[in-house]
Design an enzyme around this catalytic site. Structure first.
Site, PDB file in Angstrom:
ATOM      1  N   LYS A 203      -8.087  58.174 -13.103  1.00  0.00           N
ATOM      2  CA  LYS A 203      -7.134  57.074 -12.968  1.00  0.00           C
ATOM      3  C   LYS A 203      -5.897  57.615 -12.262  1.00  0.00           C
ATOM      4  CE  LYS A 203      -4.350  53.863 -15.694  1.00  0.00           C
ATOM      5  NZ  LYS A 203      -4.124  53.315 -17.040  1.00  0.00           N
ATOM      6  N   LYS A 257     -10.303  54.462 -10.738  1.00  0.00           N
ATOM      7  CA  LYS A 257      -9.322  53.391 -10.643  1.00  0.00           C
ATOM      8  C   LYS A 257      -8.111  53.857  -9.854  1.00  0.00           C
ATOM      9  CE  LYS A 257      -6.249  50.892 -13.595  1.00  0.00           C
ATOM     10  NZ  LYS A 257      -5.571  50.948 -14.830  1.00  0.00           N
TER      11      LYS A 257
HETATM   12  C1  PBG Z   1      -3.021  50.839 -18.953  1.00  0.00           C
HETATM   13  C2  PBG Z   1      -3.653  50.114 -17.841  1.00  0.00           C
HETATM   14  C3  PBG Z   1      -3.089  49.749 -16.616  1.00  0.00           C
HETATM   15  C4  PBG Z   1      -4.061  49.063 -15.909  1.00  0.00           C
HETATM   16  C5  PBG Z   1      -5.197  49.007 -16.710  1.00  0.00           C
HETATM   17  N1  PBG Z   1      -4.937  49.679 -17.889  1.00  0.00           N
HETATM   18  C6  PBG Z   1      -1.695  49.908 -16.126  1.00  0.00           C
HETATM   19  C7  PBG Z   1      -1.109  51.206 -15.849  1.00  0.00           C
HETATM   20  O1  PBG Z   1      -1.733  52.258 -15.953  1.00  0.00           O
HETATM   21  O2  PBG Z   1       0.097  51.191 -15.552  1.00  0.00           O
HETATM   22  C8  PBG Z   1      -3.883  48.492 -14.534  1.00  0.00           C
HETATM   23  C9  PBG Z   1      -4.892  47.483 -14.116  1.00  0.00           C
HETATM   24  C10 PBG Z   1      -4.536  46.692 -12.906  1.00  0.00           C
HETATM   25  O3  PBG Z   1      -3.587  47.002 -12.158  1.00  0.00           O
HETATM   26  O4  PBG Z   1      -5.215  45.693 -12.670  1.00  0.00           O
HETATM   27  N2  PBG Z   1      -3.051  50.113 -20.148  1.00  0.00           N
END
Ligand code: PBG
Length: 332
Positions: A203, A257
């Site tokens: 991520k 991601k």
């Molecule tokens: C964290 C989380 C995020 C997203 C999914 N889980 C936000 C982040 O890491 O700031 C982002 C998903 C998206 O942008 O669609 N809980």
């Protein structure tokens, strides 16, 4: 090199629609799509998320209706994100049986039973008043950092609350070291050894999460997430190490991601880990850009979405988390 033309003509494979159909390889299917949903307190609420046209913060009763629609459309599942009534420094709501997600999962599961896979995101940014993904600790030289190992203890508490509420699949997204390992042993100890983990393994600290943070009210109040989420400029091989570690710690599936700007990573992981289910998250920024351009009449939303999701699948993702899941099911 001597040319093989005119014996070889690649256009023969695409000249006739019937032949094109026969040699098609990448096929999209709704049972591989996971729909992200945002749940908030209240009753009868469908609060539009301004930066994500077509997406809403839903009260539990409305969430249940969405889940029922997801069943009838044959979606692979939903993933729930909670916006709690109250936030505090450690994100207590996330660890409470009476918390937003625990209640939401119980209601949804009661309504849809085993007809729909209900996933939950394990993280604290939506539940903490500072908007970071875990417990803060003061640094010796001033400022704060997210304390890895204290956060892990809370993550297990959150996971057990979700598991007891009836979640089918847990997806830790906080990018703490060792998160899969502590979750696996914590779940096993409490009788949930059958419950699978989809780890947000690679991520990245991405600007494409901007609209999500409006949707989930989870922007960090200071600083950024770069000390825990991955650096987009780091060696691509770091993603392999993240995936490898999570698999060794017991992850059943891994996620990459965002999706579109990281298709190289999807392909790298696909080639390296045969047989591992790979998910890609087609994130909020990817959604909002297309919506905005489509609203202006500058692109054809449906065509662009189908092409993008085809690319994510072709890169090697088996599962796609996407805000278009319902639309896709209708289009396909
Ligand atoms: C964290 C989380 C995020 C997203 C999914 N889980 C936000 C982040 O890491 O700031 C982002 C998903 C998206 O942008 O669609 N809980």
């Amino acid at each position: 090199m001597t040319s093989v033309f005119p014996m070889v003509r690649l256009r023969r494979l695409r000249y006739e629609p019937l032949v094109r159909r026969l040699v098609r390889e990448t096929v999209l299917s709704p049972d591989r799509f996971i729909l992200p949903l945002f749940v908030r307190p209240g009753q009868g609420i469908r609060q539009p998320i301004l930066s994500m046209p077509g997406q809403f913060q839903l009260s539990i009763d409305e969430l249940v209706k969405e889940a029922e629609e997801a069943v009838s459309l044959g979606l692979g599942g939903v993933i729930l994100f909670g916006i709690p009534e109250t936030k505090d420094s450690i994100g207590s709501d996330a660890m409470s049986e009476a918390g937003m997600i625990a209640r939401a999962v119980r209601h949804v599961k009661q309504a849809v039973g085993n007809k729909l896979l209900v996933m939950t995101d394990l993280c604290f940014c939506e539940y903490t008043d500072h908007g970071h993904c875990g417990v803060l600790r003061e640094k010796p030289d001033g400022g704060y950092e997210v304390d890895n190992d204290t956060t892990l203890e809370n993550l297990v508490r959150q996971a057990l609350v979700h598991a007891r509420a009836g979640a089918d699949l847990l997806a830790p997204s906080c990018m703490m070291d060792g998160m899969v390992r502590v979750l696996r042993s914590g779940l096993d100890r409490e009788g949930f050894s059958h419950l699978p983990i989809m780890s947000y393994a690679a991520k990245y600290a991405s600007s494409f999460y901007g609209p999500f943070r409006e949707a989930a009210e989870s922007s960090p109040k200071f600083g950024d997430r770069r000390s825990y989420q991955m650096d987009p400029t780091a060696a691509a091989g770091q993603a392999i190490r993240e995936v490898q570690l999570d698999l060794e710690e017991g992850a059943d599936m891994v996620m990459i991601k965002p999706a579109l700007a990281y298709l190289d990573i999807v392909r790298l992981v696909r080639d390296r880990f045969e047989g591992v289910p790979i998910a890609a998250y087609n994130v909020s920024g990817e959604y909002s850009m297309v919506k905005a351009a489509a609203e202006k009449g500058w692109i054809d939303e449906k065509a662009v979405v189908l092409e993008s999701l085809t690319a994510i699948t072709r890169a090697g993702a088996n599962i796609i988390l996407t805000y278009w899941a319902k639309d896709l099911a209708k289009w396909l």
